[in-house]
Design an enzyme around this catalytic site. Structure first.
Site: not given
Ligand code: NDP
Ligand code: DGY
Length: 316
Positions: A165, A187, A281-282, A284
């Site tokens: 996403r 992957r 870590h901001i 969101s």
């Molecule tokens: P999604 O689940 O939509 O996206 C995660 C993606 O990572 C998927 O496409 C997944 O692939 C991929 N992935 C998993 N394992 C691997 C791998 N080994 N190699 C390559 N790609 C891989 O989650 P979101 O996009 O909603 O969120 C992603 C992450 O962002 C969260 O888990 C969180 O840790 C982080 N985050 C950080 C924030 C911040 O404040 N900095 C805010 C929000 C989120 P597949 O679909 O095949 O599993």
């Molecule tokens: C999350 O939601 O995983 C972020 O890291 C904070 O919003």
């Protein structure tokens, strides 16, 4: 009246959260809510005490919800609702074994996080923090042709690791800057992405597979002029290897919204580097997004308590 009060389910909230969420919980009339009423994390001992007998737990990404916490909660626990999309802080197998449902906050923070990631990329690539420091410290002596030059997105190749996403939302926002090629990795082997990208953005989830993915070997394949950005989780990066890559000129710069640990100690070596931009870590952190996250996590929790379908339930 007294009898009704006795039947209320117990909910423990591990932090002060936006009032949009608290209002939903307190006005639902189905639960008695206890809150760790602070902006700082609940101490572990307080968490273990507070969760005892709870039917519902609303937690944050900074709370490690493991066997000890689940044991402390006991058999009443029906639902854990995390105010985050990431769920690497939850002991998922143990939670699943106990039949506890999990709510989380996907989608509602995608735009805010993608926007911040783009801001971090631009700030890092165009050296904004350095420039701001120079203005404040009197280092700005004149317009100089070679001073504070960085890297632009126009005509560049961007590699996204984790095109979920948020990764997709980042890619969509970068395209109008004139990016020529967008590479992404599932992957599959990363080699082409690493060697060809001018910017690498990490937006995958933290899993045993992605833990430490960005290590010495990873950085050694990147271009010397490439910029590395991470807004996923700190543990995806080996920070010692990143320090080495940045200080030796193996890569040009890095921008991190996430680190290990959080907060990063103020004497951490990465903070000595001009070519490393670190945010607390901001991703969101917009008022509106955090309010919507709080609403969603409250609604997830209430649905979990009543056995109804959650607005956003994590498939276990
Ligand atoms: P999604 O689940 O939509 O996206 C995660 C993606 O990572 C998927 O496409 C997944 O692939 C991929 N992935 C998993 N394992 C691997 C791998 N080994 N190699 C390559 N790609 C891989 O989650 P979101 O996009 O909603 O969120 C992603 C992450 O962002 C969260 O888990 C969180 O840790 C982080 N985050 C950080 C924030 C911040 O404040 N900095 C805010 C929000 C989120 P597949 O679909 O095949 O599993
Ligand atoms: C999350 O939601 O995983 C972020 O890291 C904070 O919003």
């Amino acid at each position: 009246m007294m009898q009704g009060a006795r039947q209320l389910m117990k909910v423990y909230v591990t932090r002060r959260i936006p009032q949009e969420g608290m209002k939903i919980l307190t006005e639902a009339g189905v639960c008695k809510v206890s809150v760790w009423d602070s902006d700082e994390p609940v101490p572990r001992a307080e968490l273990l005490k507070g969760v005892a007998g709870a039917h519902g737990l609303l937690c944050l990404l900074s709370d490690r919800i493991d066997t000890e916490v689940l044991d402390a909660a006991g058999p009443n626990l029906k639902v854990i609702s995390t105010l985050s999309v990431g769920f690497d802080h939850l002991a998922i197998n143990e939670i699943k074994k106990r039949g506890v449902r999990v709510g989380y906050t996907p989608d509602v923070l995608t735009d805010a996080t993608a926007e911040l990631t783009v801001a971090l990329l631009l700030a890092t690539a165009r050296r904004l923090p350095e420039g701001i420091d120079e203005v404040k410290s009197g280092g700005w002596s004149s317009w100089k042709p070679l001073w504070l030059c960085g890297y632009g997105l126009s005509g560049s190749t961007v590699g996204v690791i984790g095109l979920g996403r948020i990764g997709l939302a980042i890619a969509r926002r970068l395209k109008p800057f004139g990016v020529k090629r967008l590479l992404y990795s599932g992957r599959m082997p990363l080699d082409a992405l690493l060697t060809e990208s001018d910017f690498i953005v990490v937006s995958c989830s933290l899993t045993p597979e992605t833990q430490g993915l960005c290590n010495k070997e990873f950085f050694s394949k990147m271009k010397n002029t490439a910029v590395f950005i991470n807004s996923s989780r700190g543990s995806v990066v080996n920070q010692e290897d990143l320090y080495e890559a940045l200080s030796s000129g193996q890569i040009a710069a890095a921008g991190l919204d996430v680190t290990t640990p959080e907060p990063l100690p103020t004497d951490h070596p990465l903070l000595t580097l001009k070519n490393c931009v670190i945010l607390p870590h901001i991703g969101s952190a917009t008022y509106s997004t955090r309010g919507i996250m709080a609403e969603l996590s409250a609604n997830n929790l209430l649905a979990g308590l009543s056995g109804a379908a959650m607005p956003s339930e994590l498939a276990l």
